[in-house]
Design an enzyme around this catalytic site. Structure first.
Site, PDB file in Angstrom:
ATOM      1  N   GLU A  37      49.732  86.873  59.316  1.00 33.86           N
ATOM      2  CA  GLU A  37      50.096  85.863  58.311  1.00 33.86           C
ATOM      3  C   GLU A  37      50.105  84.428  58.842  1.00 33.86           C
ATOM      4  O   GLU A  37      49.697  83.510  58.144  1.00 33.86           O
ATOM      5  CB  GLU A  37      51.460  86.195  57.684  1.00 33.86           C
ATOM      6  CG  GLU A  37      51.423  87.326  56.667  1.00 33.86           C
ATOM      7  CD  GLU A  37      51.662  88.698  57.263  1.00 33.86           C
ATOM      8  OE1 GLU A  37      51.499  88.859  58.494  1.00 33.86           O
ATOM      9  OE2 GLU A  37      51.990  89.613  56.498  1.00 33.86           O
ATOM     10  N   GLU A  62      53.185  96.084  56.728  1.00 27.73           N
ATOM     11  CA  GLU A  62      54.550  96.053  56.171  1.00 27.73           C
ATOM     12  C   GLU A  62      54.784  97.266  55.276  1.00 27.73           C
ATOM     13  O   GLU A  62      55.876  97.836  55.258  1.00 27.73           O
ATOM     14  CB  GLU A  62      54.763  94.741  55.400  1.00 27.73           C
ATOM     15  CG  GLU A  62      54.765  93.535  56.338  1.00 27.73           C
ATOM     16  CD  GLU A  62      54.831  92.211  55.590  1.00 27.73           C
ATOM     17  OE1 GLU A  62      53.843  91.857  54.923  1.00 27.73           O
ATOM     18  OE2 GLU A  62      55.869  91.539  55.683  1.00 27.73           O
ATOM     19  N   GLY A  97      50.683  92.622  54.725  1.00 29.66           N
ATOM     20  CA  GLY A  97      51.377  93.493  53.773  1.00 29.66           C
ATOM     21  C   GLY A  97      51.019  94.966  53.952  1.00 29.66           C
ATOM     22  O   GLY A  97      51.795  95.847  53.564  1.00 29.66           O
ATOM     23  N   ALA A 117      48.492  91.589  51.638  1.00 24.36           N
ATOM     24  CA  ALA A 117      48.668  91.092  50.272  1.00 24.36           C
ATOM     25  C   ALA A 117      47.342  90.455  49.869  1.00 24.36           C
ATOM     26  O   ALA A 117      46.560  90.045  50.731  1.00 24.36           O
ATOM     27  CB  ALA A 117      49.782  90.060  50.248  1.00 24.36           C
TER      28      ALA A 117
HETATM   29  N1  CAA Z   1      43.184  89.811  50.353  1.00 23.57           N
HETATM   30  C1  CAA Z   1      42.142  89.708  49.526  1.00 23.57           C
HETATM   31  N2  CAA Z   1      40.913  90.152  49.824  1.00 23.57           N
HETATM   32  C2  CAA Z   1      40.760  90.745  51.028  1.00 23.57           C
HETATM   33  C3  CAA Z   1      41.809  90.883  51.950  1.00 23.57           C
HETATM   34  C4  CAA Z   1      43.085  90.401  51.560  1.00 23.57           C
HETATM   35  N3  CAA Z   1      44.162  90.526  52.346  1.00 23.57           N
HETATM   36  N4  CAA Z   1      41.323  91.476  53.064  1.00 23.57           N
HETATM   37  C5  CAA Z   1      40.030  91.702  52.847  1.00 23.57           C
HETATM   38  N5  CAA Z   1      39.666  91.272  51.622  1.00 23.57           N
HETATM   39  C6  CAA Z   1      38.360  91.311  50.985  1.00 23.57           C
HETATM   40  C7  CAA Z   1      37.424  90.260  51.559  1.00 23.57           C
HETATM   41  O1  CAA Z   1      37.664  89.000  50.970  1.00 23.57           O
HETATM   42  C8  CAA Z   1      36.083  90.839  51.189  1.00 23.57           C
HETATM   43  O2  CAA Z   1      35.878  90.635  49.811  1.00 23.57           O
HETATM   44  P1  CAA Z   1      34.477  89.986  49.258  1.00 23.57           P
HETATM   45  O3  CAA Z   1      33.438  90.992  49.665  1.00 23.57           O
HETATM   46  O4  CAA Z   1      34.714  89.918  47.787  1.00 23.57           O
HETATM   47  O5  CAA Z   1      34.327  88.681  49.943  1.00 23.57           O
HETATM   48  C9  CAA Z   1      36.304  92.338  51.375  1.00 23.57           C
HETATM   49  O6  CAA Z   1      37.713  92.545  51.307  1.00 23.57           O
HETATM   50  C10 CAA Z   1      35.822  92.862  52.714  1.00 23.57           C
HETATM   51  O7  CAA Z   1      36.425  92.095  53.731  1.00 23.57           O
HETATM   52  P2  CAA Z   1      35.637  91.328  54.882  1.00 23.57           P
HETATM   53  O8  CAA Z   1      34.265  90.978  54.430  1.00 23.57           O
HETATM   54  O9  CAA Z   1      36.495  90.212  55.376  1.00 23.57           O
HETATM   55  O10 CAA Z   1      35.518  92.496  55.986  1.00 23.57           O
HETATM   56  P3  CAA Z   1      35.383  92.319  57.545  1.00 23.57           P
HETATM   57  O11 CAA Z   1      35.054  93.671  58.090  1.00 23.57           O
HETATM   58  O12 CAA Z   1      34.500  91.202  57.901  1.00 23.57           O
HETATM   59  O13 CAA Z   1      36.864  91.906  58.045  1.00 23.57           O
HETATM   60  C11 CAA Z   1      39.276  92.039  58.076  1.00 23.57           C
HETATM   61  C12 CAA Z   1      37.947  92.800  57.894  1.00 23.57           C
HETATM   62  C13 CAA Z   1      39.406  91.592  59.539  1.00 23.57           C
HETATM   63  C14 CAA Z   1      40.388  93.011  57.758  1.00 23.57           C
HETATM   64  C15 CAA Z   1      39.313  90.794  57.149  1.00 23.57           C
HETATM   65  O14 CAA Z   1      38.992  91.222  55.842  1.00 23.57           O
HETATM   66  C16 CAA Z   1      40.634  90.102  57.096  1.00 23.57           C
HETATM   67  O15 CAA Z   1      40.973  89.377  58.016  1.00 23.57           O
HETATM   68  N6  CAA Z   1      41.410  90.284  55.993  1.00 23.57           N
HETATM   69  C17 CAA Z   1      42.631  89.595  55.769  1.00 23.57           C
HETATM   70  C18 CAA Z   1      43.766  90.176  56.629  1.00 23.57           C
HETATM   71  C19 CAA Z   1      45.029  89.376  56.435  1.00 23.57           C
HETATM   72  O16 CAA Z   1      45.110  88.208  56.769  1.00 23.57           O
HETATM   73  N7  CAA Z   1      46.079  90.029  55.887  1.00 23.57           N
HETATM   74  C20 CAA Z   1      47.343  89.383  55.625  1.00 23.57           C
HETATM   75  C21 CAA Z   1      47.385  88.935  54.202  1.00 23.57           C
HETATM   76  S1  CAA Z   1      48.762  87.889  53.866  1.00 23.57           S
HETATM   77  C22 CAA Z   1      50.046  88.906  53.581  1.00 23.57           C
HETATM   78  O17 CAA Z   1      49.969  90.116  53.684  1.00 23.57           O
HETATM   79  C23 CAA Z   1      51.308  88.189  53.175  1.00 23.57           C
HETATM   80  C24 CAA Z   1      52.544  89.005  53.081  1.00 23.57           C
HETATM   81  O18 CAA Z   1      53.085  89.487  54.074  1.00 23.57           O
HETATM   82  C25 CAA Z   1      53.206  89.135  51.812  1.00 23.57           C
END
Ligand code: CAA
Length: 260
Positions: free
Chosen positions: A135, A115, A112, A66
């Site tokens: 999460e 999911e 998400g 998400a």
């Molecule tokens: N939401 C918003 N933006 C996201 C994102 C997310 N879930 N995942 C990645 N991005 C964005 C980053 O912020 C970044 O944007 P900017 O360049 O504008 O800063 C861009 O995508 C590239 O990401 P990274 O620079 O972080 O890339 P990386 O290779 O260093 O890392 C990653 C990759 C490990 C996947 C890392 O991006 C990450 O940990 N992402 C989040 C994963 C996460 O926690 N997902 C769960 C979300 S909560 C959820 O899903 C709730 C639910 O169940 C309803």
């Protein structure tokens, strides 16, 4: 319909829906969920579409979750609404779609994103995929059905481990857990999905939608899956597909199903 965050392509009986926010690793924001809801509604209504393949743009991510930036300042009520709307508009919606959906998992499928893959009927993953529900590392829990569907697919113990550790597993590990149907190289991902889609497309769309409803029934509160199977089995006898399938068998020819 003009979409901002998704791409639609049709090849014969297969519709490809691609989440197209690669700079944000295809994170699911509100707009993308709305667009996916419309696209899946239209695909289901289109009798020419026998199978849908859902994937993420480029090769880094299927969906990285998400959109964290969008919900970071939400209140309790807004958080509940985010989850509830996601369930209704996308995750439960796909699971109960009468057209089968294959997730082509091409990189990170986190939160998400995993999911979403779990809401699809089948999951094919390339060997560069990384799967996880991170999460709790953000102070929240899976809110798009992950606590339920992961436990259904892999059992409670492994689901608890994945959720509590917030760790990632490989596609191969996911396959050994029963989370992933097939693992391929990145190049073979789409051909493998297409091979499955082709096999599905040869069969009766009416029977397939009844099978989806019957399999899902087991997981519905207060619904007897065996009774649902009896009802769906009976319904098949009223379809043209059934007449065609049984006639073709007796005439020793291949059935041509219309989905009626
Ligand atoms: N939401 C918003 N933006 C996201 C994102 C997310 N879930 N995942 C990645 N991005 C964005 C980053 O912020 C970044 O944007 P900017 O360049 O504008 O800063 C861009 O995508 C590239 O990401 P990274 O620079 O972080 O890339 P990386 O290779 O260093 O890392 C990653 C990759 C490990 C996947 C890392 O991006 C990450 O940990 N992402 C989040 C994963 C996460 O926690 N997902 C769960 C979300 S909560 C959820 O899903 C709730 C639910 O169940 C309803």
């Amino acid at each position: 319909m003009e979409y901002q965050n998704i791409l639609i392509e049709q090849k014969e009986t297969v519709q490809y829906i691609t989440i197209n926010r690669p700079k944000q690793l295809n994170a699911l924001n509100k707009q993308t969920i709305e667009e996916l809801n419309i696209a899946f509604t239209e695909a289901e209504e289109d009798s020419n579409t026998r199978v849908i393949i859902l994937t993420g743009a480029e090769d880094k991510a299927f969906v990285a979750g998400a959109d964290i930036k969008e919900f970071a300042n939400f209140s309790i009520e807004e958080g509940k609404l985010l989850s509830a709307e996601g369930h209704t508009k996308l995750f439960n919606f796909i699971e109960n779609l009468s057209t089968p959906v294959i997730a082509a998992v091409n990189g990170f499928a986190l939160g998400g994103g995993l999911e979403l893959a779990m809401a699809c009927h089948l999951r094919v993953a390339s060997n560069n995929a990384k799967l996880g529900l991170p999460e709790v590392s953000l102070g929240v829990i899976p809110g798009y059905g992950g606590t339920q569907r992961l436990a259904q697919l892999v059992g409670k113990g492994k689901a608890n481990e994945m959720i509590m550790t917030a760790g990632m597993i490989s596609a191969e590990e996911g396959q050994s857990w029963g989370l992933i149907n097939t693992v391929t190289t990145p190049e073979e991902l789409m051909p493998a999905c297409e091979k499955i889609a082709k096999k599905i497309s040869r069969n009766s769309p009416k029977a397939i939608s009844s099978a989806i409803a019957a399999v899902n029934a087991q997981y519905k509160e207060g619904v007897d899956g065996y009774l649902a199977e009896i009802t769906e089995f009976g319904k098949c006898f009223g379809t043209s597909d059934f007449k065609e399938g049984t006639s073709a068998f007796m005439e020793k020819r291949k059935a041509v199903f219309t989905g009626e």
